[in-house]
Design a protein around this motif. Structure first.
Motif, PDB file in Angstrom:
ATOM      1  N   LYS A   1       0.836  -1.198   0.000  1.00 28.98           N
ATOM      2  CA  LYS A   1       0.000   0.000   0.000  1.00 28.98           C
ATOM      3  C   LYS A   1       0.871   1.248   0.000  1.00 28.98           C
ATOM      4  N   LYS A   2       0.666   2.095  -0.998  1.00 26.37           N
ATOM      5  CA  LYS A   2       1.416   3.348  -1.068  1.00 26.37           C
ATOM      6  C   LYS A   2       1.092   4.245   0.113  1.00 26.37           C
ATOM      7  N   SER A   3      -0.157   4.190   0.592  1.00 26.40           N
ATOM      8  CA  SER A   3      -0.574   5.040   1.707  1.00 26.40           C
ATOM      9  C   SER A   3       0.174   4.719   2.991  1.00 26.40           C
ATOM     10  N   LEU A   4       0.718   3.498   3.077  1.00 22.21           N
ATOM     11  CA  LEU A   4       1.485   3.084   4.253  1.00 22.21           C
ATOM     12  C   LEU A   4       2.991   3.141   3.998  1.00 22.21           C
ATOM     13  N   GLY A   5       3.382   3.650   2.832  1.00 23.04           N
ATOM     14  CA  GLY A   5       4.802   3.753   2.517  1.00 23.04           C
ATOM     15  C   GLY A   5       5.482   2.407   2.374  1.00 23.04           C
ATOM     16  N   GLN A   6       4.736   1.401   1.900  1.00 21.69           N
ATOM     17  CA  GLN A   6       5.262   0.035   1.872  1.00 21.69           C
ATOM     18  C   GLN A   6       6.021  -0.269   0.585  1.00 21.69           C
ATOM     19  N   ASN A   7       7.194  -0.852   0.724  1.00 18.00           N
ATOM     20  CA  ASN A   7       7.958  -1.469  -0.355  1.00 18.00           C
ATOM     21  C   ASN A   7       8.630  -2.679   0.265  1.00 18.00           C
ATOM     22  N   PHE A   8       8.224  -3.875  -0.132  1.00 20.68           N
ATOM     23  CA  PHE A   8       8.678  -5.096   0.531  1.00 20.68           C
ATOM     24  C   PHE A   8      10.001  -5.586  -0.043  1.00 20.68           C
ATOM     25  N   LEU A   9      10.922  -5.952   0.842  1.00 19.16           N
ATOM     26  CA  LEU A   9      12.182  -6.574   0.448  1.00 19.16           C
ATOM     27  C   LEU A   9      11.975  -8.076   0.351  1.00 19.16           C
ATOM     28  N   LEU A  10      12.290  -8.651  -0.813  1.00 18.12           N
ATOM     29  CA  LEU A  10      12.009 -10.072  -1.043  1.00 18.12           C
ATOM     30  C   LEU A  10      13.242 -10.968  -0.966  1.00 18.12           C
ATOM     31  N   ASP A  11      14.426 -10.404  -1.123  1.00 17.33           N
ATOM     32  CA  ASP A  11      15.664 -11.190  -1.193  1.00 17.33           C
ATOM     33  C   ASP A  11      16.205 -11.428   0.223  1.00 17.33           C
ATOM     34  N   LEU A  12      16.113 -12.682   0.684  1.00 10.80           N
ATOM     35  CA  LEU A  12      16.578 -12.986   2.041  1.00 10.80           C
ATOM     36  C   LEU A  12      18.088 -12.836   2.179  1.00 10.80           C
ATOM     37  N   ASN A  13      18.838 -12.972   1.097  1.00 15.72           N
ATOM     38  CA  ASN A  13      20.280 -12.716   1.186  1.00 15.72           C
ATOM     39  C   ASN A  13      20.540 -11.244   1.519  1.00 15.72           C
ATOM     40  N   LEU A  14      19.737 -10.364   0.940  1.00 13.18           N
ATOM     41  CA  LEU A  14      19.886  -8.939   1.209  1.00 13.18           C
ATOM     42  C   LEU A  14      19.427  -8.594   2.621  1.00 13.18           C
ATOM     43  N   THR A  15      18.309  -9.148   3.038  1.00 17.00           N
ATOM     44  CA  THR A  15      17.825  -8.845   4.388  1.00 17.00           C
ATOM     45  C   THR A  15      18.783  -9.414   5.441  1.00 17.00           C
ATOM     46  N   ARG A  16      19.427 -10.512   5.139  1.00 17.81           N
ATOM     47  CA  ARG A  16      20.429 -11.035   6.082  1.00 17.81           C
ATOM     48  C   ARG A  16      21.647 -10.119   6.135  1.00 17.81           C
TER      49      ARG A  16
END
Length: 275
Positions: A19-34
């Motif tokens: 949702k743009k109203s919540l400023g959401q952009n989801f990170l999908l790459d678990l290598n990056l989140t790690r």
């Protein structure tokens, strides 16, 4: 990697369109989140506070990297079932608080936990406000021992800017006063879903244990006024505080501009009575 389904599957199964109203952009790459989780340092023995976990990509990485406990604050009720699945799979090491981060008492949440770190891919629409709140509590040292935060690159540059830089402003003064902040690495738009229009950056923020003494609210007002008219001389931008006379009493040349002042000089200004 952690026995849970891929994030794309989780998002599809729970109908989690960002949702743009919540400023959401989801990170999908678990290598990056790690990698983000590792940037926060060793997490064993730590409680990590996360804001805006969404479907839980960074949450999963924080747990995989050894955090004793993750406390996640999520406003979007659609994400709660996905986060509950992570909590169940990790033997209740994840606590989820359903609510608005701007209404959350973070110090109260941290109470009773010996070592607390903040790690978050902050929603774009509230990230700057949360950072300012975390930088300017009345009590210092703060409840956290470090912050690892993702912002739009432009915001990250403002937080870490030094005097004389085009990016130097109120955020650079507040961060430079009480912390040591640096950009750790950039994250390209294609790492997110949906991809934003700009590059993001992860910053690492470490508190100074004994910063210069000054009233946080006063420092905010002075720096905000000074940079509100950054092209003008300080005698004009700080006219409401006393203009040239005020600056002279602080030992600062009235013809200087805001971007030339060091953090120490801003503190000196804030400690000088107006008039």
């Amino acid at each position: 990697m952690d026995g849970l389904p891929p994030l794309r599957d989780v998002i599809e199964r729970h109908g989690l369109a960002a949702k743009k109203s919540l400023g959401q952009n989801f990170l999908l790459d678990l290598n990056l989140t790690r990698r983000i989780a590792r940037t926060a340092g060793k997490l064993e023995g730590c409680t990590v506070i996360e804001v805006g976990p969404g479907p839980g990509g960074l949450t999963r990485s924080l747990l995989m990297e050894g955090a004793d406990k993750v406390i996640a604050i999520e406003r979007d009720e659609r994400c709660l079932p996905a986060l509950e699945e992570i909590s169940t799979a990790n033997k209740e090491r994840l606590d989820v608080i359903a609510g608005d981060a701007l209404s959350t008492d973070f110090a109260a949440i941290a109470a009773g936990h010996d070592r607390v770190k903040i790690v978050a891919n902050l929603p774009y629409n509230i990230g700057t406000e949360l950072l300012v709140r975390w930088l300017t509590p009345d009590n210092w040292p703060p409840f956290y021992e470090s912050m690892t935060l993702m912002f739009q690159r432009e915001v990250a540059e403002r937080v870490t800017a030094a005097p004389g830089s085009n990016h130097y402003g109120r955020l650079g003064v507040l961060a430079g006063w009480r912390t040591r902040a640096k950009i750790a690495f950039d994250v390209p738009p294609q790492a997110f879903w949906p991809p934003p229009k700009v590059t993001s950056s992860v910053i690492q923020v470490e508190p100074n244990r004994e910063p210069l003494e000054v009233d946080p609210a006063r420092l905010q007002k002075i720096s905000e006024a000074a940079f509100g008219q950054r092209r003008k001389m300080l005698r004009q931008s700080l006219k409401a505080f006393g203009g040239a006379n005020y600056l002279e009493r602080a030992g600062i040349e009235p013809t200087r501009r805001a971007e030339t002042l060091s953090v120490e000089e801003f503190v000196k200004l804030a400690n000088t009575p107006a008039g």
